[in-house]
Design a protein around this motif. Structure first.
Motif, mmCIF file in Angstrom:
data_model
loop_
_atom_site.group_PDB
_atom_site.id
_atom_site.type_symbol
_atom_site.label_atom_id
_atom_site.label_comp_id
_atom_site.label_asym_id
_atom_site.label_seq_id
_atom_site.Cartn_x
_atom_site.Cartn_y
_atom_site.Cartn_z
ATOM 1 N N ALA A 61 45.513 -2.636 48.293
ATOM 2 C CA ALA A 61 44.793 -2.186 50.102
ATOM 3 C C ALA A 61 44.289 -3.264 49.629
ATOM 4 O O ALA A 61 44.046 -4.385 51.749
ATOM 5 C CB ALA A 61 44.470 -1.467 49.889
ATOM 6 N N ALA A 62 42.978 -4.318 49.105
ATOM 7 C CA ALA A 62 42.042 -5.540 49.548
ATOM 8 C C ALA A 62 43.299 -7.078 49.859
ATOM 9 O O ALA A 62 42.379 -7.677 50.300
ATOM 10 C CB ALA A 62 41.027 -5.599 48.223
ATOM 11 N N LEU A 63 44.456 -6.936 49.068
ATOM 12 C CA LEU A 63 45.336 -8.027 49.024
ATOM 13 C C LEU A 63 45.779 -8.114 49.927
ATOM 14 O O LEU A 63 46.352 -9.133 50.103
ATOM 15 C CB LEU A 63 46.197 -7.732 47.519
ATOM 16 C CG LEU A 63 46.124 -9.094 46.391
ATOM 17 C CD1 LEU A 63 44.617 -8.846 45.915
ATOM 18 C CD2 LEU A 63 47.126 -8.716 45.355
ATOM 19 N N VAL A 64 46.070 -6.698 50.210
ATOM 20 C CA VAL A 64 47.238 -7.230 51.268
ATOM 21 C C VAL A 64 46.447 -7.006 52.374
ATOM 22 O O VAL A 64 47.307 -7.269 53.580
ATOM 23 C CB VAL A 64 48.175 -6.281 51.345
ATOM 24 C CG1 VAL A 64 48.908 -5.706 50.750
ATOM 25 C CG2 VAL A 64 47.636 -4.181 51.549
ATOM 26 N N SER A 65 45.484 -6.681 52.743
ATOM 27 C CA SER A 65 44.335 -7.003 54.135
ATOM 28 C C SER A 65 44.555 -8.520 54.844
ATOM 29 O O SER A 65 44.667 -8.013 56.404
ATOM 30 C CB SER A 65 43.063 -6.285 54.152
ATOM 31 O OG SER A 65 42.646 -7.377 52.790
ATOM 32 N N ASN A 66 45.279 -9.341 54.403
ATOM 33 C CA ASN A 66 45.059 -11.329 54.938
ATOM 34 C C ASN A 66 46.232 -11.251 54.938
ATOM 35 O O ASN A 66 46.752 -12.533 54.725
ATOM 36 C CB ASN A 66 44.086 -11.801 54.168
ATOM 37 C CG ASN A 66 43.977 -12.490 55.439
ATOM 38 O OD1 ASN A 66 43.890 -12.387 56.871
ATOM 39 N ND2 ASN A 66 43.368 -13.947 54.185
ATOM 40 N N THR A 81 55.841 5.414 45.925
ATOM 41 C CA THR A 81 54.556 5.250 45.532
ATOM 42 C C THR A 81 53.375 4.168 46.416
ATOM 43 O O THR A 81 52.835 4.066 46.704
ATOM 44 C CB THR A 81 54.240 4.579 44.128
ATOM 45 O OG1 THR A 81 55.170 5.833 43.889
ATOM 46 C CG2 THR A 81 52.766 5.395 43.712
ATOM 47 N N ILE A 82 54.471 2.683 46.665
ATOM 48 C CA ILE A 82 53.628 1.216 46.887
ATOM 49 C C ILE A 82 54.031 1.557 48.358
ATOM 50 O O ILE A 82 53.156 1.478 48.974
ATOM 51 C CB ILE A 82 55.278 -0.009 46.169
ATOM 52 C CG1 ILE A 82 55.066 -0.184 45.159
ATOM 53 C CG2 ILE A 82 54.454 -0.461 47.476
ATOM 54 C CD1 ILE A 82 53.923 -0.365 44.290
ATOM 55 N N ALA A 83 55.463 2.133 49.073
ATOM 56 C CA ALA A 83 55.258 2.124 50.473
ATOM 57 C C ALA A 83 53.631 3.796 50.875
ATOM 58 O O ALA A 83 53.242 3.216 51.981
ATOM 59 C CB ALA A 83 55.645 2.880 50.784
ATOM 60 N N GLU A 84 53.817 4.453 49.723
ATOM 61 C CA GLU A 84 52.786 5.361 50.521
ATOM 62 C C GLU A 84 51.043 4.365 50.108
ATOM 63 O O GLU A 84 50.410 4.682 51.020
ATOM 64 C CB GLU A 84 52.324 6.069 49.768
ATOM 65 C CG GLU A 84 53.422 7.448 49.756
ATOM 66 C CD GLU A 84 53.915 8.760 48.699
ATOM 67 O OE1 GLU A 84 54.979 9.244 48.879
ATOM 68 O OE2 GLU A 84 53.047 8.611 48.006
ATOM 69 N N LYS A 85 50.472 3.832 48.840
ATOM 70 C CA LYS A 85 50.024 3.295 49.653
ATOM 71 C C LYS A 85 49.461 2.234 50.715
ATOM 72 O O LYS A 85 48.304 2.134 51.262
ATOM 73 C CB LYS A 85 49.339 1.887 47.742
ATOM 74 C CG LYS A 85 49.638 2.800 46.476
ATOM 75 C CD LYS A 85 49.385 1.508 45.588
ATOM 76 C CE LYS A 85 49.376 1.820 44.677
ATOM 77 N NZ LYS A 85 47.958 3.041 43.588
ATOM 78 N N THR A 88 48.042 3.997 54.165
ATOM 79 C CA THR A 88 46.774 4.173 53.997
ATOM 80 C C THR A 88 45.996 2.690 53.934
ATOM 81 O O THR A 88 44.455 2.734 54.519
ATOM 82 C CB THR A 88 45.998 4.688 52.786
ATOM 83 O OG1 THR A 88 46.525 4.560 51.823
ATOM 84 C CG2 THR A 88 46.656 6.494 53.182
ATOM 85 N N ALA A 89 46.612 1.573 54.188
ATOM 86 C CA ALA A 89 46.185 -0.036 53.552
ATOM 87 C C ALA A 89 45.715 -0.116 55.051
ATOM 88 O O ALA A 89 46.922 -0.247 56.088
ATOM 89 C CB ALA A 89 46.895 -0.663 52.876
ATOM 90 N N LYS A 90 44.567 -1.504 55.861
ATOM 91 C CA LYS A 90 44.797 -1.454 56.815
ATOM 92 C C LYS A 90 45.630 -2.911 56.944
ATOM 93 O O LYS A 90 45.197 -3.931 56.386
ATOM 94 C CB LYS A 90 43.071 -1.899 57.081
ATOM 95 C CG LYS A 90 42.671 -2.423 58.121
ATOM 96 C CD LYS A 90 41.599 -1.971 58.835
ATOM 97 C CE LYS A 90 41.058 -2.498 60.258
ATOM 98 N NZ LYS A 90 41.938 -2.779 60.982
ATOM 99 N N LEU A 91 46.528 -3.775 57.296
ATOM 100 C CA LEU A 91 46.936 -4.674 57.038
ATOM 101 C C LEU A 91 47.176 -5.290 58.756
ATOM 102 O O LEU A 91 46.704 -5.031 59.639
ATOM 103 C CB LEU A 91 48.774 -4.292 57.562
ATOM 104 C CG LEU A 91 49.226 -3.861 56.268
ATOM 105 C CD1 LEU A 91 50.659 -3.092 56.443
ATOM 106 C CD2 LEU A 91 48.644 -3.702 55.066
#
Ligand code: NDP
Ligand code: 13P
Length: 332
Positions: A61-66, A81-85, A88-91
């Protein structure tokens, strides 16, 4: 796949801004053979690339935020599993998702892009597929691929991220067709590997490839793909690459079985994921349910299940009822 929840005009503007800026942030998910090759390609293009795998200590989540682009190159069993992560991540609002997986989900029969679309619907989705044996790409040999999306701007953005002197990237507007070309040929590569392993000759191999393309198109039409997509790089192109190279893990599985190995032994011998084994199972479930004729894939399935020998598979295919070639009626 219907893209919802973002403005195409807004995306165009942001993408253009991104193209002008020096550094694009790209996250690759999956550090296997394909994820590593894709990272190498993106790196050639002045992008800031970070690779994440399930073994990473860092938070996805932290990695993809930017990230301007998030590229998934995990095998099919990891896609949900990855798509579920990421659900909920903030993109970043304009972040483009890219699916590079070639497989079908066992429980649902869905393609990777269908899984992505259902779980992360508010971001444009691009499918990347083509005749792309990762080892050759890592060696810098020339190759071409297709990036397909219902969103032209997103496809062009990803085209620019990947395109280089040695990697020619075409856009396409039929993501499901592009995706299925890459997925379904893996089953056929097992058949062709076995054909070569038995030394059945070039005529047999050519017939197998040509007839298999027809059954791939039948399945593609069921999924809503454009038949003509399969004549392109991600259909015929990938079929030829995978059926003509012992770099292909799927081909290696078929070849090993022809040498007398069991399926388990063949899989153990192959380095990395051979998606065609699982794809054969899912495909036969779908074709049974939907009454789609897939004779070559069905013989591969029965061979892998241990229901028939390789010799019986060859005889079975040759002794099918005589029929017209029937290239006009590919839905049957
Ligand atoms: N290699 C190639 O030439 C090409 C491969 N592809 C496709 O790309 C996909 C990956 O292939 P490839 O990289 O070669 O395979 P590898 O076996 O080399 O790597 C598989 C990757 O998927 C990850 N993975 C597997 N299961 C899970 C899971 N349950 N959850 C999260 N991650 C998981 C692995 O993580 P870990 O390392 O932690 O096990 C690894 O990163 C396949 O669908 C393949 O068909 C497409 C084009 C070319
Ligand atoms: O998809 C591929 C080449 O385009 C890789 O094939 P394998 O998965 O059979 O190695």
């Amino acid at each position: 796949m219907v893209q919802t929840g973002y403005s195409p005009l807004g995306l165009t503007k942001i993408i253009m801004q991104n193209m002008k800026s020096d550094l694009k942030n790209v996250t690759i998910i999956g550090s296997g053979a394909w994820g590593s090759a894709l990272a190498d390609l993106v790196q050639r293009n002045d992008c800031h690339v970070q690779i994440w795998s399930r073994q990473s200590q860092s938070s996805l989540a932290a990695l993809v935020s930017n990230s301007d682009a998030i590229i998934s190159a995990v095998s099919i069993k990891g896609v949900r599993t990855i798509a579920e992560k990421l659900q909920t991540a903030k993109l970043l609002p304009h972040a483009v998702l890219v699916s590079a997986t070639k497989g079908l989900e066992p429980t649902t029969g869905k393609t990777p892009s269908q899984i992505w679309q259902s779980l992360v619907p508010n971001h444009p989705l691009v499918v990347l597929s083509g005749p792309n044996l990762s080892k050759e790409i890592m060696e810098g040999k020339p190759a071409a691929t297709v990036v397909a999306s219902y969103n032209d701007d997103a496809a062009q953005f990803i085209q620019n991220i990947f395109a280089s002197r040695n990697f020619r990237v075409y856009t396409n507007s039929d993501p499901i067709g592009v995706e299925l070309g890459g997925t379904l040929k893996n089953v056929i590569a097992i058949a062709v590997g076995a054909c070569d392993g038995l030394n059945l000759g070039t005529n047999a191999k050519s017939a197998l490839i040509a007839r298999s393309l027809i059954e791939i198109i039948r399945v593609g039409v069921y999924f809503g793909a454009q038949p003509e997509t399969f004549w392109g790089l991600s259909g015929l192109g990938d079929l030829l690459a995978t059926c003509n190279s012992n770099l292909s893990r799927n081909y290696q599985v078929g070849y090993a079985i022809a040498q007398g190995l069991s399926l388990d032994e063949a899989i153990a011998q192959v380095q990395g994921t051979a998606e065609g084994v699982n794809t054969a199972n899912v495909l036969i479930e779908i074709s049974d349910r939907e009454k789609i004729s897939v004779p070559v894939s069905r013989y591969v399935y029965r061979l892998l299940k241990g229901e028939i020998t390789l010799q019986q598979a060859v005889e079975g295919l040759m002794e099918r009822d005589l029929k017209p070639e029937n290239l006009e009626n590919l839905e049957l």
